[in-house]
Motif scaffolding. Structure first.
Motif, PDB file in Angstrom:
ATOM      1  N   PHE A  93     -31.547 -44.666  -8.708  1.00  0.00           N
ATOM      2  CA  PHE A  93     -31.803 -45.264 -10.017  1.00  0.00           C
ATOM      3  C   PHE A  93     -31.081 -44.442 -11.084  1.00  0.00           C
ATOM      4  N   THR A  94     -30.145 -45.066 -11.793  1.00  0.00           N
ATOM      5  CA  THR A  94     -29.404 -44.360 -12.843  1.00  0.00           C
ATOM      6  C   THR A  94     -29.996 -44.686 -14.208  1.00  0.00           C
ATOM      7  N   THR A  95     -29.942 -43.711 -15.115  1.00  0.00           N
ATOM      8  CA  THR A  95     -30.478 -43.932 -16.452  1.00  0.00           C
ATOM      9  C   THR A  95     -29.752 -43.067 -17.473  1.00  0.00           C
ATOM     10  N   GLY A  96     -29.553 -43.632 -18.656  1.00  0.00           N
ATOM     11  CA  GLY A  96     -28.923 -42.896 -19.742  1.00  0.00           C
ATOM     12  C   GLY A  96     -29.906 -42.554 -20.847  1.00  0.00           C
ATOM     13  N   ARG A  97     -30.805 -43.503 -21.131  1.00  0.00           N
ATOM     14  CA  ARG A  97     -31.810 -43.252 -22.155  1.00  0.00           C
ATOM     15  C   ARG A  97     -32.964 -42.418 -21.607  1.00  0.00           C
ATOM     16  N   GLY A  98     -33.193 -42.534 -20.260  1.00  0.00           N
ATOM     17  CA  GLY A  98     -34.275 -41.805 -19.616  1.00  0.00           C
ATOM     18  C   GLY A  98     -35.453 -42.716 -19.322  1.00  0.00           C
ATOM     19  N   THR A  99     -35.993 -42.609 -18.120  1.00  0.00           N
ATOM     20  CA  THR A  99     -37.196 -43.350 -17.743  1.00  0.00           C
ATOM     21  C   THR A  99     -37.896 -42.611 -16.614  1.00  0.00           C
ATOM     22  N   PRO A 100     -39.231 -42.564 -16.631  1.00  0.00           N
ATOM     23  CA  PRO A 100     -39.968 -41.907 -15.550  1.00  0.00           C
ATOM     24  C   PRO A 100     -40.252 -42.836 -14.371  1.00  0.00           C
ATOM     25  N   TYR A 101     -39.502 -43.923 -14.256  1.00  0.00           N
ATOM     26  CA  TYR A 101     -39.670 -44.905 -13.180  1.00  0.00           C
ATOM     27  C   TYR A 101     -39.778 -44.242 -11.799  1.00  0.00           C
ATOM     28  N   GLY A 102     -40.681 -44.770 -10.974  1.00  0.00           N
ATOM     29  CA  GLY A 102     -40.815 -44.294  -9.608  1.00  0.00           C
ATOM     30  C   GLY A 102     -41.560 -45.315  -8.766  1.00  0.00           C
ATOM     31  N   LEU A 103     -41.422 -45.228  -7.457  1.00  0.00           N
ATOM     32  CA  LEU A 103     -42.117 -46.110  -6.521  1.00  0.00           C
ATOM     33  C   LEU A 103     -42.953 -45.261  -5.572  1.00  0.00           C
ATOM     34  N   ALA A 104     -44.144 -45.750  -5.235  1.00  0.00           N
ATOM     35  CA  ALA A 104     -45.024 -44.980  -4.358  1.00  0.00           C
ATOM     36  C   ALA A 104     -44.553 -45.011  -2.912  1.00  0.00           C
ATOM     37  N   ALA A 105     -43.933 -46.108  -2.494  1.00  0.00           N
ATOM     38  CA  ALA A 105     -43.619 -46.297  -1.072  1.00  0.00           C
ATOM     39  C   ALA A 105     -42.208 -45.885  -0.688  1.00  0.00           C
ATOM     40  N   VAL A 106     -41.340 -45.709  -1.664  1.00  0.00           N
ATOM     41  CA  VAL A 106     -39.932 -45.412  -1.390  1.00  0.00           C
ATOM     42  C   VAL A 106     -39.483 -44.285  -2.321  1.00  0.00           C
ATOM     43  N   PRO A 107     -38.868 -43.224  -1.785  1.00  0.00           N
ATOM     44  CA  PRO A 107     -38.373 -42.164  -2.667  1.00  0.00           C
ATOM     45  C   PRO A 107     -37.284 -42.682  -3.599  1.00  0.00           C
ATOM     46  N   VAL A 108     -37.400 -42.314  -4.875  1.00  0.00           N
ATOM     47  CA  VAL A 108     -36.459 -42.768  -5.908  1.00  0.00           C
ATOM     48  C   VAL A 108     -35.662 -41.575  -6.418  1.00  0.00           C
ATOM     49  N   VAL A 109     -34.357 -41.587  -6.195  1.00  0.00           N
ATOM     50  CA  VAL A 109     -33.454 -40.544  -6.670  1.00  0.00           C
ATOM     51  C   VAL A 109     -32.964 -40.956  -8.050  1.00  0.00           C
ATOM     52  N   LYS A 110     -33.271 -40.143  -9.070  1.00  0.00           N
ATOM     53  CA  LYS A 110     -32.913 -40.460 -10.447  1.00  0.00           C
ATOM     54  C   LYS A 110     -31.630 -39.737 -10.830  1.00  0.00           C
ATOM     55  N   VAL A 111     -30.693 -40.493 -11.401  1.00  0.00           N
ATOM     56  CA  VAL A 111     -29.379 -39.970 -11.760  1.00  0.00           C
ATOM     57  C   VAL A 111     -29.187 -40.104 -13.260  1.00  0.00           C
ATOM     58  N   ALA A 112     -28.976 -38.975 -13.947  1.00  0.00           N
ATOM     59  CA  ALA A 112     -28.758 -38.974 -15.395  1.00  0.00           C
ATOM     60  C   ALA A 112     -27.296 -39.236 -15.709  1.00  0.00           C
ATOM     61  N   THR A 113     -27.053 -40.092 -16.698  1.00  0.00           N
ATOM     62  CA  THR A 113     -25.679 -40.383 -17.094  1.00  0.00           C
ATOM     63  C   THR A 113     -25.106 -39.318 -18.008  1.00  0.00           C
ATOM     64  N   ARG A 114     -25.996 -38.561 -18.678  1.00  0.00           N
ATOM     65  CA  ARG A 114     -25.563 -37.577 -19.680  1.00  0.00           C
ATOM     66  C   ARG A 114     -26.159 -36.215 -19.376  1.00  0.00           C
ATOM     67  N   SER A 115     -25.379 -35.172 -19.629  1.00  0.00           N
ATOM     68  CA  SER A 115     -25.872 -33.810 -19.410  1.00  0.00           C
ATOM     69  C   SER A 115     -27.007 -33.464 -20.360  1.00  0.00           C
TER      70      SER A 115
END
Length: 514
Positions: free
Chosen positions: A427-449
């Motif tokens: 899951f990619t995000t630029g503004r930021g989100t705490p999104y997650g799923l209970a059943a599947v691991p979610v790898v969060k990718v930031a667009t900005r440093s």
């Protein structure tokens, strides 16, 4: 990188672009000299566009080499291209696009990469070992929540090889037009979520008894491997009081946990990965940093023989010509057209069009409209041929790159990708989100440093280093690929798993509610 902190960092995507974006943290002030003859006429926030040359009224504003809009007035060089200065192009007419189906052949295979997963009897592989409790109707949610609490506190500590217990809760099941056109979508979604590889075939089904979505309709006997003795009907006469319901659920849960606890991870080829890719809280960097890196990973997984699914109809609709050109067969091309046309009709019934997609946060991050957003979204799919198209709620059946038709809602998309069979999520995000799923691991990718620094304990991968030139797309792509293998193996947890951040599942129900 030998760049001074105040030097302009400007990103132009395509040679034909007449705009570029500002990458500097905090943006750049009016009067900044980009190069001799190019001076900013306005202060331009980070991620926003400015003109590289004069753009006349009615002339195309070009980014990614395509027209993302048309100037509503004459724009001088160095002008900040705000929303009000652009009108949106019409959507591509599906019937006038090329037929596609020109398969470019299989890319060079990639071998030798493995992960440690849980192999299931149906041949699928889980990245987690989870007990699922499915439900037929929202009425049982309070009972299930109480049972979950007791299972986690009393039973899970006894079964160390089981990762968690998860409820498949929803707001469907009663008060709905269950036989109406479109009602099959939420029903098959719930049915196929039960088959997600991370549940290992051990699922409990809790129903009330009087709801429209009866257990046999949700999970038909013989068609779905959930035994009749794995079902609890709360209205059954055997339940004398609330505690009887809970004890019945705990009794069956213990039997399931016993079997799940005997499972062990085994070495599996990377071809057993089923990866869902998605973006949310997108910004102008999404299509430059995180999404291209995810696209690179998508190609690596496809080359490894694995499965990747990308989605979000409104976020590919304006790039459909590019996708049709990558369809492996004429049948795949026709299926892509069908899903786009179905969704066009769905939006028209609701009195909106694709332009309703773009959020205030998207625009604050520099994305003026859905056309620009779509161009940056589709690059998550890489460059591989599209070998399959999956309708909402259906399971993916062919390995390789699949288009899984879903709304762009983060939560609905994630739910439908779970139903399609993903065992790990990116899951990619630029503004930021705490999104997650209970059943599947979610790898969060930031667009900005800047986001990766501020949300250091929520973002798993920083793709912002691509914008500053510290790393290439390929370098971040390989970093992410190895991270995925580690997460799939259970060697590492994502931040969402660490904090147990879980969004509720959200069903896509285009049918009426009565």
């Amino acid at each position: 990188m030998n760049q001074r902190a105040n030097d302009p960092i400007i990103l132009k995507i395509h040679n034909d672009d007449n705009v570029a974006i500002v990458a500097n943290d905090g943006g750049l002030p009016s009067g900044t000299v980009i190069k001799p003859g190019l001076v900013l006429q306005d202060g331009v926030p980070q991620g926003h566009k400015f003109t590289l040359v004069p753009v006349a009224q009615g002339e195309a504003v070009v980014r990614y080499g395509v027209a993302i809009g048309y100037a509503t007035e004459n724009l001088t060089t160095g002008c900040w291209v705000k929303d009000s200065l652009m009108s949106m192009p019409s959507p591509p007419e599906l019937e006038r696009l090329p037929s596609g189906g020109r398969c470019r052949g299989i890319p060079a295979p990639l071998s030798g990469y493995t992960f440690e997963g849980y192999r299931n009897t149906d041949g699928s592989v889980g990245t987690r070992n989870i007990l699922a409790i499915s439900t037929t109707v929202q009425c049982v949610a309070g009972v299930v929540e109480h049972a979950l609490s007791r299972i986690r506190s009393e039973l899970l500590p006894l079964y160390p090889h089981v990762d968690d217990v998860v409820a498949i809760e929803h707001t469907y099941g009663c008060g709905v037009a269950i036989d109406a056109p479109g009602a099959d979508i939420p029903i098959r979604t719930l049915r196929n979520i039960v088959l997600n590889p991370n549940f290992g075939g051990e699922v409990l089904l809790i129903s009330l008894g009087c709801e429209k979505l009866q257990p046999d309709r949700l999970l038909p006997a013989g068609a779905i491997p959930v035994a009749s003795d794995s079902r609890v009907v709360l209205q059954d006469d055997c339940h004398i009081g609330f505690e009887a319901m809970i004890e019945h659920i705990l009794l069956l849960a213990r039997e399931k946990l016993e079997r799940l606890n005997r499972r062990r991870r085994v070495t599996c080829p990377a071809s057993d990965l089923v990866v869902g890719v998605q973006c949310g809280g997108s910004d102008a960097f999404s299509g430059i940093t995180a999404n291209p890196a995810v696209g690179y990973v998508s190609d690596l997984i496809v080359r490894s023989g694995g499965t990747v699914m990308f989605s979000e109809v409104t976020e590919v609709r304006d790039g459909i010509a590019q996708l049709l050109a990558r369809a492996a067969t004429p049948e795949v091309a026709q299926a892509l057209r069908h899903e786009m046309a179905w969704y066009d009709t769905y939006l028209q019934r609701g009195g909106v069009d694709r332009s309703a997609n773009t959020t205030p946060g998207n625009k604050k991050g520099g994305l003026n409209n859905i056309v620009e957003k779509a161009m940056g979204s589709i690059v998550k799919s890489g460059v591989s041929d599209i070998v399959g198209v999956v309708s909402p709620g259906e399971k993916v059946t062919v390995r390789g790159l699949n288009y899984t038709a879903t709304p762009a809602s983060d939560f609905i998309c994630g739910t439908l990708q779970m139903a399609a069979g993903m065992n790990i999520h990116v899951f990619t995000t630029g503004r930021g989100t705490p999104y997650g799923l209970a059943a599947v691991p979610v790898v969060k990718v930031a667009t900005r440093s800047d986001l990766a620094r501020r949300w250091h304990d929520l973002m798993d991968v920083n793709a912002g280093t691509i914008a500053t030139g510290e790393k290439t797309v390929e370098e971040v792509g390989w970093e992410m690929f190895h991270f995925l293998l580690d997460v799939a193996s259970g060697r590492r947890k994502t931040w969402a798993e660490h904090w147990k951040i879980h969004n509720a599942l959200a069903l896509f129900n285009p049918a009426p509610v009565t």
